[in-house]
Design a protein around this motif. Structure first.
Motif, PDB file in Angstrom:
ATOM      1  N   SER A 199      -3.847   5.890  14.609  1.00  0.00           N
ATOM      2  CA  SER A 199      -2.461   6.323  14.849  1.00  0.00           C
ATOM      3  C   SER A 199      -1.963   7.248  13.750  1.00  0.00           C
ATOM      4  O   SER A 199      -0.781   7.569  13.708  1.00  0.00           O
ATOM      5  N   GLY A 200      -2.844   7.629  12.855  1.00  0.00           N
ATOM      6  CA  GLY A 200      -2.448   8.597  11.835  1.00  0.00           C
ATOM      7  C   GLY A 200      -1.925   7.935  10.583  1.00  0.00           C
ATOM      8  O   GLY A 200      -2.028   6.718  10.394  1.00  0.00           O
ATOM      9  N   ASP A 201      -1.345   8.757   9.700  1.00  0.00           N
ATOM     10  CA  ASP A 201      -0.828   8.248   8.423  1.00  0.00           C
ATOM     11  C   ASP A 201       0.636   7.842   8.559  1.00  0.00           C
ATOM     12  O   ASP A 201       1.202   7.875   9.664  1.00  0.00           O
ATOM     13  N   ALA A 202       1.253   7.498   7.440  1.00  0.00           N
ATOM     14  CA  ALA A 202       2.638   6.997   7.476  1.00  0.00           C
ATOM     15  C   ALA A 202       3.580   8.028   8.086  1.00  0.00           C
ATOM     16  O   ALA A 202       4.456   7.697   8.895  1.00  0.00           O
ATOM     17  N   GLY A 237      25.385 -18.296  13.998  1.00  0.00           N
ATOM     18  CA  GLY A 237      24.296 -18.548  14.928  1.00  0.00           C
ATOM     19  C   GLY A 237      23.046 -17.776  14.540  1.00  0.00           C
ATOM     20  O   GLY A 237      22.901 -17.320  13.412  1.00  0.00           O
ATOM     21  N   PHE A 238      22.146 -17.648  15.505  1.00  0.00           N
ATOM     22  CA  PHE A 238      20.831 -17.049  15.209  1.00  0.00           C
ATOM     23  C   PHE A 238      20.876 -15.533  15.396  1.00  0.00           C
ATOM     24  O   PHE A 238      21.281 -15.031  16.443  1.00  0.00           O
ATOM     25  N   SER A 239      20.460 -14.807  14.357  1.00  0.00           N
ATOM     26  CA  SER A 239      20.377 -13.346  14.430  1.00  0.00           C
ATOM     27  C   SER A 239      18.952 -12.919  14.155  1.00  0.00           C
ATOM     28  O   SER A 239      18.288 -13.472  13.275  1.00  0.00           O
ATOM     29  N   PHE A 240      18.512 -11.934  14.906  1.00  0.00           N
ATOM     30  CA  PHE A 240      17.122 -11.483  14.785  1.00  0.00           C
ATOM     31  C   PHE A 240      17.079  -9.969  14.745  1.00  0.00           C
ATOM     32  O   PHE A 240      17.605  -9.300  15.640  1.00  0.00           O
ATOM     33  N   ILE A 241      16.497  -9.449  13.687  1.00  0.00           N
ATOM     34  CA  ILE A 241      16.312  -8.000  13.570  1.00  0.00           C
ATOM     35  C   ILE A 241      14.823  -7.716  13.581  1.00  0.00           C
ATOM     36  O   ILE A 241      14.086  -8.176  12.701  1.00  0.00           O
ATOM     37  N   GLU A 242      14.376  -6.996  14.595  1.00  0.00           N
ATOM     38  CA  GLU A 242      12.985  -6.559  14.624  1.00  0.00           C
ATOM     39  C   GLU A 242      12.922  -5.165  14.002  1.00  0.00           C
ATOM     40  O   GLU A 242      13.590  -4.245  14.476  1.00  0.00           O
ATOM     41  N   MET A 243      12.160  -5.056  12.929  1.00  0.00           N
ATOM     42  CA  MET A 243      12.007  -3.765  12.253  1.00  0.00           C
ATOM     43  C   MET A 243      10.593  -3.263  12.493  1.00  0.00           C
ATOM     44  O   MET A 243       9.626  -3.774  11.917  1.00  0.00           O
ATOM     45  N   LEU A 244      10.462  -2.265  13.362  1.00  0.00           N
ATOM     46  CA  LEU A 244       9.146  -1.661  13.554  1.00  0.00           C
ATOM     47  C   LEU A 244       8.795  -0.920  12.274  1.00  0.00           C
ATOM     48  O   LEU A 244       9.623  -0.175  11.738  1.00  0.00           O
ATOM     49  N   SER A 245       7.591  -1.162  11.795  1.00  0.00           N
ATOM     50  CA  SER A 245       7.278  -0.726  10.442  1.00  0.00           C
ATOM     51  C   SER A 245       5.820  -0.276  10.384  1.00  0.00           C
ATOM     52  O   SER A 245       4.925  -1.008  10.813  1.00  0.00           O
ATOM     53  N   GLN A 246       5.596   0.908   9.829  1.00  0.00           N
ATOM     54  CA  GLN A 246       4.227   1.445   9.840  1.00  0.00           C
ATOM     55  C   GLN A 246       3.333   0.741   8.839  1.00  0.00           C
ATOM     56  O   GLN A 246       3.770   0.395   7.746  1.00  0.00           O
ATOM     57  N   CYS A 247       2.089   0.539   9.265  1.00  0.00           N
ATOM     58  CA  CYS A 247       1.059   0.007   8.376  1.00  0.00           C
ATOM     59  C   CYS A 247      -0.085   1.011   8.422  1.00  0.00           C
ATOM     60  O   CYS A 247      -1.008   0.865   9.229  1.00  0.00           O
ATOM     61  N   PRO A 248      -0.022   2.055   7.600  1.00  0.00           N
ATOM     62  CA  PRO A 248      -1.064   3.080   7.696  1.00  0.00           C
ATOM     63  C   PRO A 248      -2.454   2.544   7.360  1.00  0.00           C
ATOM     64  O   PRO A 248      -3.440   2.975   7.949  1.00  0.00           O
ATOM     65  N   CYS A 283       0.844  -1.208   0.000  1.00  0.00           N
ATOM     66  CA  CYS A 283       0.000   0.000   0.000  1.00  0.00           C
ATOM     67  C   CYS A 283       0.879   1.258   0.000  1.00  0.00           C
ATOM     68  O   CYS A 283       2.020   1.227   0.477  1.00  0.00           O
ATOM     69  N   PRO A 284       0.341   2.375  -0.441  1.00  0.00           N
ATOM     70  CA  PRO A 284       1.070   3.639  -0.293  1.00  0.00           C
ATOM     71  C   PRO A 284       1.366   3.892   1.189  1.00  0.00           C
ATOM     72  O   PRO A 284       0.501   3.690   2.037  1.00  0.00           O
TER      73      PRO A 284
END
Lengths: 379, 274
Positions: B218-221, B198-209, B23-24
């Motif tokens: 929570s508003g737009d992007a 070994g095990f690597s984990f990256i949590e990327m907080l990411s907007q879903c407008p 999505c945009p």
């Protein structure tokens, strides 16, 4: 390795068959009555240069097997009914992505937890219809320790040849019985490996099937070929599509590659059937009782014979239909409430089909099947 | 177009699979960008050495079908289990899982913590948008307490997982959390993750407008990126402690940075003893 003779149980014969077939990956989860397969493989896999990984559940074990198979590694798992129930969605993924793998189900009493240490044949229909959507599957039904070995090898060969998951469906009695096992010299074993693409990488279409067998060559992960595999309906490039004609084409081909090659896949044994008036159709442990009953019936002058199914899926419909025209009655003893019975009925009608259902651990005994043969002979 | 005008990421993408279906305003493009920047910074000119595995949901479409590599799009929740099989059967492959929070932490949560426990040689990137986006905005295991979604219409009564702390506590060698408002630190963390055994984990907080922004008001992007930009960054070696994530108390940075024996190393050691 030269020929080797063992006195061992069906589960271990199955594991030995996998090793002989070149299995190099086993994703496991303990479950009665299949645990011995995982135990044997955990011991042997590292010695054979393969990997045994025990997972957090059966969903992970089957999914990892699909992943391992994509690297070109012959891969398997073994479980029982409750485990297969958890694996069903992944079986659909393996069908859709045309992933070779072997799934052993040592069938125990069900439904639910049922009777873990008692055999049954309750998962025949589950193997065929368990995952959602239309698809065909291959399922083999060994009846002895030797066949646990032989048919596990065959399961690997068929899975590689047709790029499909293959079930080995053995009832617990076959899994846990001990008999003589002859492991042939490896040079006497016929092994099959999946065909790989030969075209230029720029022309490779990962889901374009060859016209003769309807099976697409399978590139290995990390090779010069690039592919995209998805459980979504996909075109020949592997790309997802919601178009109707792509769905119809794919699902039809997945069905046809099994059904149109059914003659090559199906294996069965005909015993004293040539002049028979009464045929018994059986598989697994009850087929052993049936054989003895038929010998006894013949001694009494009753013309009885056995059609022993070593493949239940694809179902040998034409052979059963022909048999229906040749005999007067068909008896189907099964360790369930009637599963293969329904397939026999639809193939051989209007010939009378008599179900001997027993949804419990002790199979129909020879004298019980003989009594049924006598009863029908006197009609 | 001159070469300098071509975006660096295009060499890693299947042109015929573009444009993406996102999505945009979706954060998945920035997650893609950060990942490919890390790959580019490591000196790769293509993705030949990689195999990408994803599950189901919007995040699973980041690599699939867009990355010019071997990409495997599996069943819901099972990407990590699938990837474990790939890696165990062929350790030569660089196996990366990219998927969403619903896929990796709800239905796939058990596989995630067990792979971390095994210290399995995988890199897992979780695009966390706190909601089930593809199905239109349902509550998930990362949704904040009180958030109103289509299936928590009176406010979410449950507490969310802190994924970075969960995976760090489960035994991963490297864990970091960044956001789409921090693409450069995120790319740096992904680079470390790809290099670390070994095990690597990256949590990327990411907007879903479309789903989260709309459902939870929570508003737009842009509003969401501004909010993520204001999140606190952890100090190096600050104790992890325990906290339930809230919109203000969601700390960023590195949560585990160690070099304990990986699954494959432990397997090799085991084989030597046979």
């Amino acid at each position: 390795m030269p020929e080797k003779v063992m006195f061992t149980m069906g589960d271990i014969a199955c594991a030995e068959g996998a090793l002989a077939a070149g299995c190099k990956y086993f994703g496991g989860y303990p479950i009665t009555p299949a645990t011995e397969i995982a135990e044997w493989m955990s011991q042997k896999m590292p010695q054979y240069g393969g990997a045994y990984v025990q997972y957090e559940d059966e969903i992970a074990s089957i999914t990892s097997v699909i992943g391992a198979s994509w690297t070109g590694t012959k891969s398997m798992t073994a479980t029982s009914g409750p485990g297969v129930s958890l694996m069903l969605e992944a079986i659909g993924l393996a069908v859709m992505t045309e992933t070779p793998l072997v799934l052993v189900n040592i069938m125990r009493g069900g439904p639910s937890t049922g009777q873990p240490t008692r055999g049954q044949q309750g998962d025949i229909m589950q193997a065929k219809w368990g995952s959602h959507g239309d698809y065909q599957i291959i399922a083999l039904t060994p009846a002895s320790v030797q066949e646990m070995f032989d048919q596990t090898v065959q399961a690997f060969n068929l899975s590689e040849k047709y790029r499909t998951p293959v079930f080995v469906l053995a009832d617990e009695t076959v899994g846990h019985m001990r008999e003589k096992l002859v492991i042939p010299d490896e040079k006497d074993l016929k092994l099959v490996s999946r065909k790989q693409p030969t075209v230029d990488p720029s022309e490779y279409l990962p889901f374009k099937a060859d016209e003769d067998d309807l099976v697409p060559p399978m590139a290995l992960l990390g090779s010069k070929y690039q592919f995209y595999a998805t459980g979504l309906t996909h075109d020949e490039r592997g790309y997802p599509s919601d178009k109707e004609h792509i769905q119809i084409k794919l699902v039809t081909r997945l069905q046809d590659k099994i059904l149109k090659n059914a003659d090559d896949i199906i294996d069965l044994e005909k015993f004293m059937l040539d002049d028979a008036d009464i045929a018994v159709i059986a598989y697994g442990t009850p087929s052993r009782s049936a054989k003895k009953a038929i010998k006894d019936a013949r001694a009494e002058g009753i013309k009885a014979g056995l059609l022993r199914l070593k493949t239940v899926w694809p179902f040998p419909e034409d052979i059963v239909a022909d048999l229906g025209t040749e005999v007067k009655h068909i008896i189907v003893p099964e360790q369930n409430l009637g599963q293969v019975y329904h397939m026999v009925r639809s193939a051989a009608a209007p010939t009378p089909i008599h179900l001997m259902a027993k949804p419990a651990g002790m199979p129909q005994l020879p004298h019980e099947i003989l009594a049924k043969i006598r009863e029908i002979d006197s009609i | 177009m001159t070469e300098s005008q071509i975006h660096f990421a295009r060499q890693f993408l299947r042109e015929e699979a573009l444009p993406s279906p996102f999505c945009p305003g979706c954060g998945n493009g920035i997650v893609t960008n950060s990942f490919l920047k890390a790959v580019n910074d490591l000196g790769h000119s293509d993705l030949r050495k990689f195999a990408f595995v994803s599950g189901i949901g919007c995040g699973a479409w980041i690599p699939s079908p867009h990355f010019k590599a071997d990409t495997l799009h599996t069943t819901h929740g099972r990407a990590v289990a699938f990837a474990t099989g790939l890696k165990a059967a062929n350790p030569e492959l660089e196996v990366v899982v990219i998927s969403g929070d619903g896929d990796l932490a709800a239905i796939g949560g058990n596989h995630l913590i067990h792979a971390a426990r095994r210290n399995m040689d995988l890199t897992v990137i979780c695009a966390n948008n706190w909601i089930y986006g593809m199905t239109g905005g349902q509550v998930g295991p990362t949704t904040f307490t009180g958030d109103r979604t289509t299936t928590s219409p009176y406010g979410n009564p449950e507490r969310p997982f802190d994924l970075a702390r969960l995976v760090a506590a489960s035994g991963a060698n490297f864990v970091a959390r960044w956001t789409t408002a921090h693409p450069i630190p995120a790319a740096r963390a992904i680079r470390t993750a790809l290099e670390r055994r070994g095990f690597s984990f990256i949590e990327m907080l990411s907007q879903c407008p479309t789903a989260y922004g709309r459902r939870t008001k929570s508003g737009d992007a842009v509003d969401m990126i501004k909010w993520m930009k204001s999140l606190p960054v952890r100090k190096k070696d600050e104790p992890l402690g325990h906290r339930v994530p809230t919109k203000d108390l969601l700390d960023l940075g590195v949560f585990a940075d160690r070099d304990e024996p990986s699954f494959l190393q432990s397997m090799e050691k085991m084989k030597e003893q046979i």
